[in-house]
Design a protein around this motif. Structure first.
Motif, PDB file in Angstrom:
ATOM      1  N   TYR A  42      78.551   4.424  60.480  1.00 42.59           N
ATOM      2  CA  TYR A  42      78.399   3.328  61.446  1.00 42.59           C
ATOM      3  C   TYR A  42      78.673   3.912  62.824  1.00 42.59           C
ATOM      4  CZ  TYR A  42      78.580  -1.383  63.370  1.00 42.59           C
ATOM      5  OH  TYR A  42      78.332  -2.522  64.085  1.00 42.59           O
ATOM      6  N   LYS A  58      73.339  -3.463  63.632  1.00 39.12           N
ATOM      7  CA  LYS A  58      73.624  -4.698  62.897  1.00 39.12           C
ATOM      8  C   LYS A  58      73.734  -4.445  61.395  1.00 39.12           C
ATOM      9  CE  LYS A  58      71.403  -7.822  66.203  1.00 39.12           C
ATOM     10  NZ  LYS A  58      71.585  -7.009  67.343  1.00 39.12           N
ATOM     11  N   ALA A  59      73.659  -3.165  60.995  1.00 38.44           N
ATOM     12  CA  ALA A  59      73.750  -2.807  59.578  1.00 38.44           C
ATOM     13  C   ALA A  59      74.621  -1.566  59.396  1.00 38.44           C
ATOM     14  CB  ALA A  59      72.359  -2.542  59.006  1.00 38.44           C
ATOM     15  N   THR A  61      75.463   1.786  56.920  1.00 36.52           N
ATOM     16  CA  THR A  61      74.817   2.671  55.958  1.00 36.52           C
ATOM     17  C   THR A  61      75.893   3.184  55.020  1.00 36.52           C
ATOM     18  OG1 THR A  61      73.211   3.363  57.623  1.00 36.52           O
ATOM     19  CG2 THR A  61      73.391   4.729  55.649  1.00 36.52           C
ATOM     20  N   PHE A  70      71.388   0.355  53.122  1.00 38.43           N
ATOM     21  CA  PHE A  70      71.575  -0.298  54.417  1.00 38.43           C
ATOM     22  C   PHE A  70      71.966  -1.749  54.159  1.00 38.43           C
ATOM     23  CE2 PHE A  70      68.505   3.097  54.880  1.00 38.43           C
ATOM     24  CZ  PHE A  70      69.061   3.828  55.908  1.00 38.43           C
ATOM     25  N   VAL A  71      73.107  -2.152  54.717  1.00 42.92           N
ATOM     26  CA  VAL A  71      73.641  -3.484  54.470  1.00 42.92           C
ATOM     27  C   VAL A  71      73.924  -4.160  55.804  1.00 42.92           C
ATOM     28  CG1 VAL A  71      75.507  -4.793  53.410  1.00 42.92           C
ATOM     29  CG2 VAL A  71      74.706  -2.694  52.329  1.00 42.92           C
ATOM     30  N   ARG A  72      73.373  -5.344  55.993  1.00 48.07           N
ATOM     31  CA  ARG A  72      73.663  -6.096  57.219  1.00 48.07           C
ATOM     32  C   ARG A  72      75.152  -6.394  57.303  1.00 48.07           C
ATOM     33  NH1 ARG A  72      69.580 -11.042  57.594  1.00 48.07           N
ATOM     34  NH2 ARG A  72      71.584 -11.942  58.159  1.00 48.07           N
TER      35      ARG A  72
END
Length: 82
Positions: A42, A58-59, A61, A70-72
């Motif tokens: 991040y 906004k995501a 890793t 990849f996660v919001r």
């Protein structure tokens, strides 16, 4: 007393945790109950204007073995070390 967080405060807290744990092995708990365990990435991205400014993505890793997920940020319920 019940603490009530707005979405912006909640996301801000998750981002602060992500900045602190960037590059480390973490367990990321998702809102739907799933957990990803791997290395967190991040990092701020440079912005062309104004000069010298940055933007946080906004995501998150999370690299699990060799696959990047990849996660919001607003889909994360918590981040823990290890």
């Amino acid at each position: 007393m019940i603490d009530t967080f707005t979405s912006d405060e909640y996301v801000s807290d998750i981002r602060a945790q992500a900045r602190e744990l960037n590059g480390e092995a973490v367990s990321v708990n998702l809102v739907g109950g799933q957990t990803l365990t791997g290395t967190l990435t991040y990092e701020a991205r440079p912005m062309p204007y104004p000069t010298g400014s940055t933007e946080w993505p906004k995501a998150l890793t999370i690299t699990v073995e060799t696959k990047a997920h990849f996660v919001r940020v607003d889909h994360v319920s918590s981040i823990g070390q290890g």
